[in-house]
Design an enzyme around this catalytic site. Structure first.
Site, PDB file in Angstrom:
ATOM      1  N   ARG A  43     -65.114  38.596  29.883  1.00  0.00           N
ATOM      2  CA  ARG A  43     -66.569  38.730  29.947  1.00  0.00           C
ATOM      3  C   ARG A  43     -67.184  37.383  30.336  1.00  0.00           C
ATOM      4  O   ARG A  43     -66.606  36.323  30.091  1.00  0.00           O
ATOM      5  CB  ARG A  43     -67.121  39.143  28.588  1.00  0.00           C
ATOM      6  CG  ARG A  43     -66.765  40.544  28.175  1.00  0.00           C
ATOM      7  CD  ARG A  43     -67.363  40.858  26.799  1.00  0.00           C
ATOM      8  NE  ARG A  43     -67.010  42.193  26.373  1.00  0.00           N
ATOM      9  CZ  ARG A  43     -65.960  42.481  25.594  1.00  0.00           C
ATOM     10  NH1 ARG A  43     -65.172  41.519  25.156  1.00  0.00           N
ATOM     11  NH2 ARG A  43     -65.721  43.730  25.250  1.00  0.00           N
ATOM     12  N   LYS A  67     -66.521  36.353  22.236  1.00  0.00           N
ATOM     13  CA  LYS A  67     -67.870  36.181  21.691  1.00  0.00           C
ATOM     14  C   LYS A  67     -68.455  37.523  21.238  1.00  0.00           C
ATOM     15  O   LYS A  67     -69.043  37.610  20.165  1.00  0.00           O
ATOM     16  CB  LYS A  67     -68.780  35.538  22.750  1.00  0.00           C
ATOM     17  CG  LYS A  67     -70.167  35.253  22.242  1.00  0.00           C
ATOM     18  CD  LYS A  67     -71.010  34.529  23.260  1.00  0.00           C
ATOM     19  CE  LYS A  67     -72.414  34.296  22.741  1.00  0.00           C
ATOM     20  NZ  LYS A  67     -73.241  33.599  23.727  1.00  0.00           N
ATOM     21  N   HIS A 141     -69.219  41.665  34.989  1.00  0.00           N
ATOM     22  CA  HIS A 141     -68.775  42.841  34.233  1.00  0.00           C
ATOM     23  C   HIS A 141     -68.226  43.924  35.161  1.00  0.00           C
ATOM     24  O   HIS A 141     -67.313  44.659  34.796  1.00  0.00           O
ATOM     25  CB  HIS A 141     -69.893  43.381  33.345  1.00  0.00           C
ATOM     26  CG  HIS A 141     -69.385  43.948  32.062  1.00  0.00           C
ATOM     27  ND1 HIS A 141     -68.886  43.157  31.040  1.00  0.00           N
ATOM     28  CD2 HIS A 141     -69.246  45.220  31.641  1.00  0.00           C
ATOM     29  CE1 HIS A 141     -68.485  43.923  30.046  1.00  0.00           C
ATOM     30  NE2 HIS A 141     -68.696  45.182  30.387  1.00  0.00           N
ATOM     31  N   ARG A 144     -64.700  43.184  35.653  1.00  0.00           N
ATOM     32  CA  ARG A 144     -63.945  43.636  34.487  1.00  0.00           C
ATOM     33  C   ARG A 144     -63.638  45.127  34.614  1.00  0.00           C
ATOM     34  O   ARG A 144     -62.516  45.565  34.381  1.00  0.00           O
ATOM     35  CB  ARG A 144     -64.777  43.330  33.236  1.00  0.00           C
ATOM     36  CG  ARG A 144     -64.207  43.755  31.916  1.00  0.00           C
ATOM     37  CD  ARG A 144     -65.187  43.326  30.797  1.00  0.00           C
ATOM     38  NE  ARG A 144     -64.862  43.881  29.514  1.00  0.00           N
ATOM     39  CZ  ARG A 144     -63.975  43.371  28.685  1.00  0.00           C
ATOM     40  NH1 ARG A 144     -63.298  42.285  29.010  1.00  0.00           N
ATOM     41  NH2 ARG A 144     -63.738  43.939  27.513  1.00  0.00           N
ATOM     42  N   HIS A 167     -60.729  45.012  23.570  1.00  0.00           N
ATOM     43  CA  HIS A 167     -61.652  45.924  22.898  1.00  0.00           C
ATOM     44  C   HIS A 167     -61.355  45.959  21.408  1.00  0.00           C
ATOM     45  O   HIS A 167     -60.201  46.059  20.990  1.00  0.00           O
ATOM     46  CB  HIS A 167     -61.544  47.336  23.479  1.00  0.00           C
ATOM     47  CG  HIS A 167     -62.201  47.477  24.805  1.00  0.00           C
ATOM     48  ND1 HIS A 167     -61.819  48.413  25.731  1.00  0.00           N
ATOM     49  CD2 HIS A 167     -63.227  46.801  25.380  1.00  0.00           C
ATOM     50  CE1 HIS A 167     -62.579  48.308  26.813  1.00  0.00           C
ATOM     51  NE2 HIS A 167     -63.438  47.336  26.617  1.00  0.00           N
ATOM     52  N   TYR A 176     -63.580  53.893  30.509  1.00  0.00           N
ATOM     53  CA  TYR A 176     -62.994  53.560  31.804  1.00  0.00           C
ATOM     54  C   TYR A 176     -62.267  54.744  32.436  1.00  0.00           C
ATOM     55  O   TYR A 176     -61.943  54.713  33.615  1.00  0.00           O
ATOM     56  CB  TYR A 176     -62.040  52.366  31.675  1.00  0.00           C
ATOM     57  CG  TYR A 176     -62.770  51.106  31.316  1.00  0.00           C
ATOM     58  CD1 TYR A 176     -63.531  50.430  32.258  1.00  0.00           C
ATOM     59  CD2 TYR A 176     -62.737  50.610  30.024  1.00  0.00           C
ATOM     60  CE1 TYR A 176     -64.229  49.280  31.923  1.00  0.00           C
ATOM     61  CE2 TYR A 176     -63.422  49.459  29.682  1.00  0.00           C
ATOM     62  CZ  TYR A 176     -64.171  48.802  30.636  1.00  0.00           C
ATOM     63  OH  TYR A 176     -64.863  47.677  30.299  1.00  0.00           O
TER      64      TYR A 176
END
Length: 187
Positions: A43, A67, A141, A144, A167, A176
């Protein structure tokens, strides 16, 4: 009713990376940061917050606490990424005692912030002349999401994708699945 995450093809990601001018100090920084998003799915907050203490060169591993999730993850410090970071550190990073790897390109040299990384990715997507980027998400993102799509194409099991993306809840990875509806999924 959930939306399909924005993704880019392997060719588009390659074109994005080739659009970065790696001869300039800023380009060296941008290339290393974009590689972290493309190849490891980090991220923006984790890329901008990356510190020297997160890099274990001897073991070729990136250790960090995400984070967003506060989850600790270990990712491979791929040779391509390691070489890009070294190139930036040797030939692009301003002299600073800050422990953040990536700094602003002009004084005052401070930690790079996430909106700046979003602008960087958007700029290079446009420079690469990616035709449909205006109609999709066009920040880190989306890179990602693209990595998740590439992993799905390779029939990577969802728990592995979940671990790679860090995750906190494996159910988060299910979003996804909408990227590759035709492909059978391994659990």
């Amino acid at each position: 009713d959930a939306k399909v995450p924005s993704t880019y093809t392997k060719d588009e990601v390659d074109r994005l990376l080739k659009a970065i001018d790696r001869a300039s100090p800023k380009g060296k920084r941008d290339y290393a940061m974009v590689l972290l998003a493309c190849r490891l799915g980090l991220r923006a907050s984790d890329i901008c917050g990356l510190m020297f203490s997160n890099l274990n060169w001897d073991q070729s591993i990136i250790y960090l606490t995400q984070k967003k999730t506060k989850k600790e993850i270990n990712l491979p410090l791929l040779q391509e990424i390691g070489n890009a970071i070294i190139d930036y550190l040797k030939h692009g990073r301003p002299i600073s005692s800050l422990q953040f790897v990536f700094l602003q390109a002009i004084a005052p040299y401070k930690k790079l912030e996430e909106p700046t990384l979003h602008s960087i990715v958007s700029f290079y997507l446009q420079r690469a002349k990616i035709e449909n980027c205006a109609s999709k998400k066009h920040g880190p993102h989306a890179l990602r999401h693209s990595l998740a799509g590439f992993l799905l194409e390779k029939k990577t099991p969802l728990p592995v994708i979940s671990e790679i993306l860090g995750h906190d809840n494996p159910e988060s990875t299910n979003s996804y699945l909408r990227i590759d509806i035709k492909a059978p999924v391994s659990y």
